[in-house]
Design a protein around this motif. Structure first.
Motif: not given
Length: 181
Positions: A9-19, A21-25, A37-40, A65-69
């Motif tokens: 669950v945390s991996t899904i949440v982390l990856s979705g939120m990270g992507m 935030l990256l795309l939002e930025n 974020g959903f598809f990632y 995605p967090w690293l890239l952000f």
């Protein structure tokens, strides 16, 4: 049982939120960022890693995605040292999977190539890897020393010598308990 379910669950949440935030930025639009974020988070690659049981792979995948952000924010000159620290910490966690580490390094290199001020971005990336290197000295130095020592032992000894058999081949006990390899 709880930890394995929490990791998924945390991996899904982390990856979705990270992507997200990256795309939002990058694009500053909510709906495309949400879709990205959903598809990632629910990509077939992540699903295959779940099924295969590669916990380190999908955790590192979630942090990419967090690293890239953080690197993107690092280059935007707001709170430089905070984002330098966050980027190097996330890069350290990504090192759990060397494949994702190489992939993220390639992506960061490509990111520099598309920027207008390539020298500034390259300088920031060098800072990032220097801080990352110092954070990870606890395992980098022993690994280098061990490889150097192993190379000296193997290059100096004949493969059929008694020294090689005594020091480089596991004993019968080590073979049974699966250690010494």
């Amino acid at each position: 049982d709880f930890i394995s379910k929490f990791l998924i669950v945390s991996t899904i949440v982390l990856s979705g939120m990270g992507m997200f935030l990256l795309l939002e930025n990058m694009v500053a639009r909510h709906f495309p960022s949400f879709l990205g974020g959903f598809f990632y988070a629910f990509s077939p690659f992540l699903f295959a890693e779940f099924i295969g049981g590669a916990a380190t792979q999908f955790f590192a995948y979630a942090l990419l995605p967090w690293l890239l952000f953080f690197v993107r924010r690092l280059n935007q000159k707001t709170n430089f040292f905070l984002y330098l620290l966050l980027s190097s910490l996330v890069l350290s966690f990504i090192t759990i999977s060397l494949q994702v580490l190489v992939l993220s390094s390639i992506l960061l290199g490509l990111y520099i190539l598309i920027q207008e001020n390539k020298l500034i971005y390259l300088k920031n990336l060098v800072f990032l890897y220097v801080v990352y290197f110092f954070f990870n000295l606890y395992w980098i130095l022993p690994t280098i020393v061990e490889y150097v020592n192993l190379y000296k032992i193997v290059s100096d000894a004949s493969p059929f010598s008694l020294f090689t058999v005594q020091n480089l081949v596991p004993s019968l006990t080590e073979a049974f308990i699966n250690s010494g390899y």
